[in-house]
Design a protein around this motif. Structure first.
Motif, PDB file in Angstrom:
ATOM      1  N   ALA A   1      26.397 -17.837 103.670  1.00 61.83           N
ATOM      2  CA  ALA A   1      27.901 -18.401 103.437  1.00 61.83           C
ATOM      3  C   ALA A   1      28.189 -19.312 104.868  1.00 61.83           C
ATOM      4  CB  ALA A   1      28.855 -17.149 103.463  1.00 61.83           C
ATOM      5  N   VAL A   2      27.938 -18.737 105.828  1.00 65.46           N
ATOM      6  CA  VAL A   2      28.287 -19.450 107.037  1.00 65.46           C
ATOM      7  C   VAL A   2      27.420 -20.610 107.227  1.00 65.46           C
ATOM      8  CG1 VAL A   2      28.166 -19.513 109.686  1.00 65.46           C
ATOM      9  CG2 VAL A   2      29.070 -17.574 108.636  1.00 65.46           C
TER      10      VAL A   2
ATOM     11  N   ILE B   1      31.176 -22.736  98.801  1.00 68.27           N
ATOM     12  CA  ILE B   1      31.795 -21.547  99.463  1.00 68.27           C
ATOM     13  C   ILE B   1      32.028 -20.495  98.457  1.00 68.27           C
ATOM     14  CG2 ILE B   1      33.401 -20.473 100.962  1.00 68.27           C
ATOM     15  CD1 ILE B   1      33.426 -23.447 102.477  1.00 68.27           C
ATOM     16  N   ALA B   2      32.808 -20.934  97.527  1.00 74.69           N
ATOM     17  CA  ALA B   2      33.329 -19.766  96.421  1.00 74.69           C
ATOM     18  C   ALA B   2      32.082 -19.141  95.600  1.00 74.69           C
ATOM     19  CB  ALA B   2      34.087 -20.900  95.174  1.00 74.69           C
ATOM     20  N   THR B   3      31.021 -19.811  95.490  1.00 75.73           N
ATOM     21  CA  THR B   3      29.939 -19.230  94.840  1.00 75.73           C
ATOM     22  C   THR B   3      29.196 -18.247  95.690  1.00 75.73           C
ATOM     23  OG1 THR B   3      29.513 -21.472  93.719  1.00 75.73           O
ATOM     24  CG2 THR B   3      27.610 -19.912  93.767  1.00 75.73           C
TER      25      THR B   3
ATOM     26  N   ILE C   1      30.640 -16.372  98.212  1.00 79.79           N
ATOM     27  CA  ILE C   1      31.631 -15.359  98.099  1.00 79.79           C
ATOM     28  C   ILE C   1      31.528 -14.593  96.874  1.00 79.79           C
ATOM     29  CG2 ILE C   1      33.777 -14.655  98.556  1.00 79.79           C
ATOM     30  CD1 ILE C   1      32.751 -15.651 101.064  1.00 79.79           C
ATOM     31  N   ARG C   2      31.436 -15.215  96.060  1.00 78.52           N
ATOM     32  CA  ARG C   2      31.282 -14.465  94.659  1.00 78.52           C
ATOM     33  C   ARG C   2      30.251 -13.567  94.557  1.00 78.52           C
ATOM     34  NH1 ARG C   2      31.475 -18.795  89.860  1.00 78.52           N
ATOM     35  NH2 ARG C   2      33.483 -19.211  90.941  1.00 78.52           N
ATOM     36  N   LEU C   3      29.119 -13.991  95.317  1.00 82.41           N
ATOM     37  CA  LEU C   3      27.878 -12.656  95.301  1.00 82.41           C
ATOM     38  C   LEU C   3      28.214 -11.582  96.025  1.00 82.41           C
ATOM     39  CD1 LEU C   3      25.179 -15.275  95.754  1.00 82.41           C
ATOM     40  CD2 LEU C   3      25.503 -14.373  93.595  1.00 82.41           C
ATOM     41  N   SER C   4      29.085 -11.921  97.262  1.00 83.50           N
ATOM     42  CA  SER C   4      29.588 -10.644  97.695  1.00 83.50           C
ATOM     43  C   SER C   4      30.517  -9.819  97.033  1.00 83.50           C
ATOM     44  CB  SER C   4      30.245 -11.162  99.156  1.00 83.50           C
ATOM     45  OG  SER C   4      30.730 -10.131  99.644  1.00 83.50           O
TER      46      SER C   4
ATOM     47  N   LEU D   1      34.137 -19.056 111.639  1.00 83.72           N
ATOM     48  CA  LEU D   1      33.060 -19.173 112.152  1.00 83.72           C
ATOM     49  C   LEU D   1      32.106 -20.574 111.846  1.00 83.72           C
ATOM     50  CD1 LEU D   1      30.734 -17.970 114.144  1.00 83.72           C
ATOM     51  CD2 LEU D   1      29.835 -16.613 112.156  1.00 83.72           C
ATOM     52  N   GLY D   2      32.231 -21.035 110.812  1.00 83.66           N
ATOM     53  CA  GLY D   2      31.259 -22.238 110.336  1.00 83.66           C
ATOM     54  C   GLY D   2      32.014 -23.117 110.936  1.00 83.66           C
ATOM     55  N   GLY D   3      33.356 -23.137 110.758  1.00 89.42           N
ATOM     56  CA  GLY D   3      34.350 -24.412 111.405  1.00 89.42           C
ATOM     57  C   GLY D   3      33.976 -24.605 112.938  1.00 89.42           C
TER      58      GLY D   3
END
Length: 295
Positions: A27-28, A188-190, A192-195, A230-232
């Motif tokens: 995700a990051v 990002i939505a995809t 997070i969706r896995l989580s 963190l990514g930002g």
């Protein structure tokens, strides 16, 4: 909202990050790649606009005066030009000054202008700057109709094309930034969706036990926020180092190209990228929870 609930939300968010460490890294990484492309595009658009503004600001109207006009008539002509609508500034260029400037532009080839030293046939002129580049053609037409004006030059045809190109670049740049922003949200939505999917049984049990929608949502929102932040931050650091190096290299090798190097603009851009990462993480989590879980 009680302190216990807040503590629970943060603990669950960090537990999820730890349990799904590889997924969190993915995700990051997705956020970093998305924001890097987006941030680079923003800087590219800003620099293109900056270069376009510099080119546009250099557009001037050269007004050549008839040889018969001199003295008070010459001064009056300058005053008439000054008070025309759309004129920002008017500078008088004598034939002597015009010759000196021409010599400077010729550099080592000044010998070609030797004849002009004996008999300077260059005309007196005015250099006129319009309030904006799009006013140049109309201002030039007004000046051309004034008594005593022998000719007007401003790059007819080139200025009009420059205006069209500048507008096209600005429009396309904005469209690219918007499209990349939307793409980043869904990437990002995809992720997070896995989580969310990995914890579907746990969420189902929580709902059976009577947990509210917000109680279930909050850990995911915080998780997305942390991933986005963190990514930002990582992206801002990478872009800062890369852009600083680029500006340094361009200044050393292509000094005629002036890239944006104002600390305030760069800092605001990096701050915006970090804030956007935070926002994208929250939006990605919100979309995943709402669309996928139908909470």
């Amino acid at each position: 909202m009680s302190l216990n609930n807040i503590s629970y939300y943060w603990v669950e968010a960090f537990k999820s990050l730890y349990r799904n460490s590889w997924l969190s890294l993915a995700a990051v990484g997705t956020i970093i790649i998305s924001l890097f492309i987006l941030g680079s595009s923003v800087l590219l658009v800003l620099n293109v606009n900056h270069l376009a503004d510099r080119v546009e600001s250099g557009v001037e109207i050269s007004v050549y005066v008839k040889e018969s006009v001199s003295g008070e008539d010459l001064v009056d002509l300058g005053e008439q030009i000054k008070f025309l609508g759309g004129v920002e500034s008017v500078n008088f260029i004598s034939r002597e000054r015009a010759l000196e400037e021409m010599k400077e532009s010729f550099g080592d080839r000044q010998d070609a202008l030797a004849g002009l030293d004996e008999e300077n046939t260059l005309p007196d002129s005015y250099r006129v700057k319009a309030l904006s580049t799009d006013l140049v053609p109309s201002v030039a037409e007004k000046i051309e109709d004034l008594h005593g004006v022998d000719g007007v030059r401003y790059g007819h045809g080139v200025v009009e094309k420059l205006l069209v190109l500048s507008q096209w670049v600005r429009t396309m740049g904005l469209a690219i930034v918007v499209l990349l922003g939307v793409a980043a949200v869904f990437l990002i939505a995809t992720t997070i969706r896995l989580s969310v999917y990995a914890r579907r049984q746990e969420i189902g049990i929580m709902r059976i036990l009577g947990a509210t929608n917000w109680f279930i949502r909050m850990p995911f929102m915080l998780e997305g926020m942390l991933l986005g932040l963190l990514g930002g931050l990582v992206t801002s650091g990478v872009i800062y180092l890369g852009y600083s190096t680029l500006v340094l290299r361009v200044n050393e090798t292509l000094s005629f190209i002036q890239l944006i190097n104002q600390p305030q603009i760069i800092n605001y851009t990096l701050l915006g990228i970090t804030a956007l990462g935070l926002l994208l993480g929250i939006l990605g989590s919100a979309i995943s929870v709402r669309k996928f879980l139908k909470i």
